[in-house]
Design an enzyme around this catalytic site. Structure first.
Site, short mmCIF file in Angstrom:
data_model
loop_
_atom_site.label_atom_id
_atom_site.label_comp_id
_atom_site.label_asym_id
_atom_site.label_seq_id
_atom_site.Cartn_x
_atom_site.Cartn_y
_atom_site.Cartn_z
N TYR A 1 41.15 26.25 58.45
CA TYR A 1 40.60 25.43 59.55
C TYR A 1 40.82 26.05 60.93
CZ TYR A 1 45.13 22.68 59.55
OH TYR A 1 46.42 22.25 59.58
N GLU A 2 40.19 25.46 61.92
CA GLU A 2 40.17 26.03 63.28
C GLU A 2 39.56 27.43 63.30
OE1 GLU A 2 40.78 24.51 66.04
OE2 GLU A 2 41.59 22.69 65.15
N GLY A 3 38.55 27.63 62.47
CA GLY A 3 37.94 28.95 62.35
C GLY A 3 38.62 29.72 61.23
N GLN B 1 38.20 34.60 62.70
CA GLN B 1 39.18 35.09 63.67
C GLN B 1 39.05 36.61 63.80
OE1 GLN B 1 40.91 32.89 65.38
NE2 GLN B 1 40.20 31.19 64.11
#
Lengths: 591, 591
Positions: free
Chosen positions: B433-435, B440
């Site tokens: 999650y969060e990319g 990244q």
């Protein structure tokens, strides 16, 4: 829901183009022509895809339940087992004397790859039965064999392996389970065993437990361990089932995965047991079972990586997200499929090149097992050396690959619905059971490497050297395959030399690098496998094979492995040669 | 049951001996003397150990339940949240204007490490609230800030982040959720969002959703996305709660882990929403939240590795199995503890050296965030470059370390009872999650590396070079720390040069190596951190510090990292410089 496509063409390629089993002189191999293996594998693949796969998620979701001593397996497992039994799959490799079909191990391995890919938990029930069959066949009396084996070959009765106790895992010398002679030739077994896969379930008329226990008055430690058959129901002389024996499942474990398999705490309370082999020689008998079992566990690493990879490919082809940085590939759609993105492709290539290399490794190992059974001592020695690598390397990497596959789903991979998580959770156990991978590394470096005066490792290096030499003039093979293989093999030789020089002074200098060496060895084997596959693919193309794309894909996949995975050998060597000090320098109390 | 010992001395060491926060000129840092940070962290550690840890397994086992639109969190979560709220922990770093305590981010990061180690699922509720607070504070009107922020600072109201839709994850341009102007300045939000952490629960009076949606008629793709506040209950002008808004949880997801957090499908049906910032500029506002959130997710990787490591140490000290190959260490016992075995020690050193290096990295990043907030553009630029590394590298490695920790338990690690599996399953989400970490890596190589003409990466290299130069004459530091750091940094420079030379011709040549570069970068940062920690430990010993064992342990742990982990940079470089061909050579249809 996950899908599964049996890798029939890939299996055929390894068996025939690479290993050329049909030309082997190993006993039983003369039957293994392409048509025959193709027909068997085609049927086995259908079972995997149509019978076992649909039950994989069911097993995970429902798990097993224990009520009043009875373990209920997940919905559909019993019916699937009937299909497996009726198809004769359980006795494929078993001795015709006990009702088996006497097929070579290599064919069983290929069949099992598909079954274990489609449903690891399910496959443990027949798998463990086969392991118990092997140990009984190798070590028990004719009377016991005649009594128990035929029903185990058909899996009317299933088998188990009872080693672990709460305080005693790897260190079997700590064992407390007791076997008191009953006076009539049998023994009364008392004790508790844990983590017993398939220890109790509702899919067979009887369960034949193989149990390690100590006969009072015997030697201390592992030298005082004996092996016993302890049936769930006693078996009358006419083969019918008698009274319930003093063995029962006390509890089912809650596990991270393999929920479809019943993992039992087994309580033995003066259960009637029959000695297998000699008193106090139980460990040797159990190792017969464990060595084949370790290949089977390595197969699980490959199997879960294989099905996880297949589904990741499908997902990344279908899921539209973002655009190819070099230009839209699906200009009429809202976005391009994930598979256009380089880092997605990198992950898929890591997976694909591992899976196919691992498949060649494990089938090669199976041919060595067949040759060893036919009294080829060199094959047996080489396999003995590589067994911890098959088990440790293929399960470590197999697990990593399921994690990589899961990663490609983004958030959808973390949701149980897609099935990607189950492959990860199921694959995780393979790194642990049948000797945790640290133990495999210890076995490799602490024992196998130097066994026979190091002749097995020398034989391995010779195989590599000979292959490189034989293909010396092949420019196409050289830069992509032979040169990287040579470099990796040199790293491995340097590591082996380091161990030989340092271990006599300080065994920790070798053991500190044991896991690194196991991985180094694994990479070199996969490098060798890819070099052989590369050569086979080139030969097929040169011979005008019609499926050009198939063979070119092999070459591209192999070149990826050689260029991007194999260089890990240098890192492993660098770690190994730092020796014991970085690893052991910190006193235990300072952690 | 797992235990947790707050790493107070280690945090103090990084904050004061290494980062010397008390001497920093960054705004707010003058308060951060050892006594003050020690007192805060001591209290925070007690909360982690005594309040949050006991609920970690409860959260995993019970999970959240949805009934008639109401989500019930696991037993004890609400009471724990009350303790956190009453202790003022939720507003530690928040603006005093809205009731916060205005402490620097670095202190909050140290506090959060302990809370997220002890209970990742729980910590997401206040963590996401803080993220939503940041986005509102940075971009919303004063009216909205006054209305919503004070209750979010106290966590009487919690926050969420609504980005993902079923067909749209990373590629937010595909978004379908709509925001129709209602005519009174507000908007009517309609659509479905998935994977919404803390989307609905029973622990707060109100839930403030931050929602991305498209205002009809706006630009296509990500340029037409706006950000809205959508409260679960409308808020009257006097601050009291009004009617229920048109937003509801439609389903909870079944996940691999973080069961204590409610992961919701959220349905918006003409829900009243208020624009945050400008129309169509929603993505920028959301990124404010996401950048800090990415550091927070990196922290989760470290946190789970840290608690998993602690428990593995304890287990390997207590579990007796086998004998030290160099001689019995526990001769009066039945066997030696696992920790005597070299491969066990190797695994523990891998874990320990990662955890402590990661801690320094993340606290250093937090000081850069604080400096950036205080208008230090260089600090902001460097942090922006390293944010994908914090997120991607620390979560990839953090997960690996939880797997290594679990492995040391043998079969007991696979059983849920010991808690080792939960750390693995919970840590797994942080890679996603969060990319997802592939994103990244793409952000790092495709965007951040070249941003500002490459000046941030040059600044990083300068920091490394300067440190090495400043300590040039220090022989003790040289071989163990400076030389390996120099070699690793050279690998990283070579990789960056390769990208600069190749990417203009073929962007795939850089992107194919993006994950490798993220790991290469991460290792060099941890190498730098260890070099700085080594120097600080040497200085402390030279100054006559009383706790000699503590500092010598730092030196031994650092030397391990430099000798055995850092050489991975060479492998990463080797992979990177194979370029696009091995990765992209196989046509998508041939997988």
């Amino acid at each position: 829901m996950p899908t599964y496509t049996p890798p029939l063409k890939d299996l055929d390629f390894v068996l025939h183009d690479v290993l050329q089993v049909h030309e082997s002189t190993t006993a039983g191999y003369s039957d293994l022509d392409r048509d025959f293996t193709g027909a068997i594998l085609d049927e086995a693949g259908k079972i995997a895809r149509d019978v076992l796969l649909p039950l994989n998620a069911v097993g995970d979701t429902e798990g097993c339940t224990l009520e009043n001593g009875v373990v209920r397996t997940p919905t559909g497992f019993k019916e699937a087992f009937d299909i497996i039994r009726e198809g004769g799959w359980t006795g494929l490799g078993a001795d015709p004397e006990y009702g088996g079909q006497g097929m070579p191990y290599v064919l069983g391995m290929a069949v099992n790859e598909m079954h274990v890919s489609a449903n690891l938990s399910f496959n443990m029930y027949p798998g463990l039965t086969n392991g118990a069959y092997e140990a009984i066949r190798a070590h028990a009396s004719d009377e016991l064999k005649t009594k128990f084996l035929p029903k185990m070959v058909t899996c009317e009765w299933t088998g188990t392996m009872n080693l672990t106790e709460p305080h005693c895992g790897t260190d079997l010398g700590l064992m407390r389970s007791k076997a008191e002679p009953a006076g009539d030739g049998s023994y009364k077994i008392t004790g508790q065993k844990i983590f017993i896969s398939a220890g109790e379930h509702d899919m067979a008329d009887n369960i034949i437990h193989l149990v390690l226990a100590k006969i009072p008055g015997g030697p201390d430690g592992v030298k005082g361990i004996s092996l016993f058959i302890v049936p769930k129901f006693l078996v009358n002389d006419d083969g019918t089932l008698g009274a319930r024996n003093g063995v029962a499942c006390g509890m089912l474990e809650e596990k991270m995965g393999i929920h479809g398999n019943s993992t039992c705490v087994m309580n033995f309370d003066e259960a009637e047991g029959y000695l297998v082999g000699e008193e106090h020689k139980g460990l040797r008998a159990m190792f017969t079972m464990m060595n084949a079992a370790r290949l089977g566990v390595g197969l699980q690493g490959l199997g879960q990586a294989s099905i996880a990879y297949q589904n990741a490919v499908e997902y990344t082809r279908e899921r539209l997200q973002g655009r190819d940085v070099t230009g839209a590939q699906n200009p009429d759609g809202p976005a391009d499929p994930l598979i256009v993105h380089p880092d997605v492709r990198r992950s898929l290539m890591d997976q694909k090149s591992f899976v196919e290399g691992a498949r060649a490794f494990i089938l090669w190992s199976a041919t060595l097992l067949d040759a060893g059974e036919a009294d080829d001592a060199d094959a047996e020695g080489l396999l003995s050396l590589m067994t911890p690598v098959v088990k440790g390397f293929l399960t470590d990497k197999g697990f990593d690959m399921t994690v990589q596959a899961q990663q490609l789903y983004g958030g959808h991979g973390y949701i149980e619905e897609t099935g990607a998580s189950q492959f990860v959770r199921d694959a995780r156990i393979a790194m642990i059971y049948e000797g945790a991978n640290g133990i495999q590394a210890l076995d490799l470096v602490g024992r196998k490497l130097a066994s026979g005066g190091g002749k097995h490792i020398m034989a391995f290096f010779d195989i590599v050297k000979t292959f490189i030499k034989e293909n010396d003039g092949d420019e196409a093979l050289k830069s992509g395959f032979l040169d990287p293989l040579k470099a990796a093999s040199k790293d491995m030789q340097a590591a082996a030399m380091y161990f030989m020089a340092e271990a006599p002074k300080n065994p920790n200098a070798a053991l500190a690098g044991s896991s690194d060496f196991m991985h180094l060895f694994g990479h070199v084997v996969l490098g060798l496998m890819w070099a052989r596959m590369g050569k086979a693919a080139q030969d097929a193309l040169a011979a005008g094979a019609s499926d050009v794309a198939f063979y070119e894909t092999k070459l591209a996949t192999g070149r990826y492995y050689m260029a991007r995975s194999l260089p890990e050998t240098a890192l492993r060597l660098a770690r190994i040669t730092t020796g014991a000090e970085p690893v052991m320098g910190l006193p235990a109390e300072n952690f």
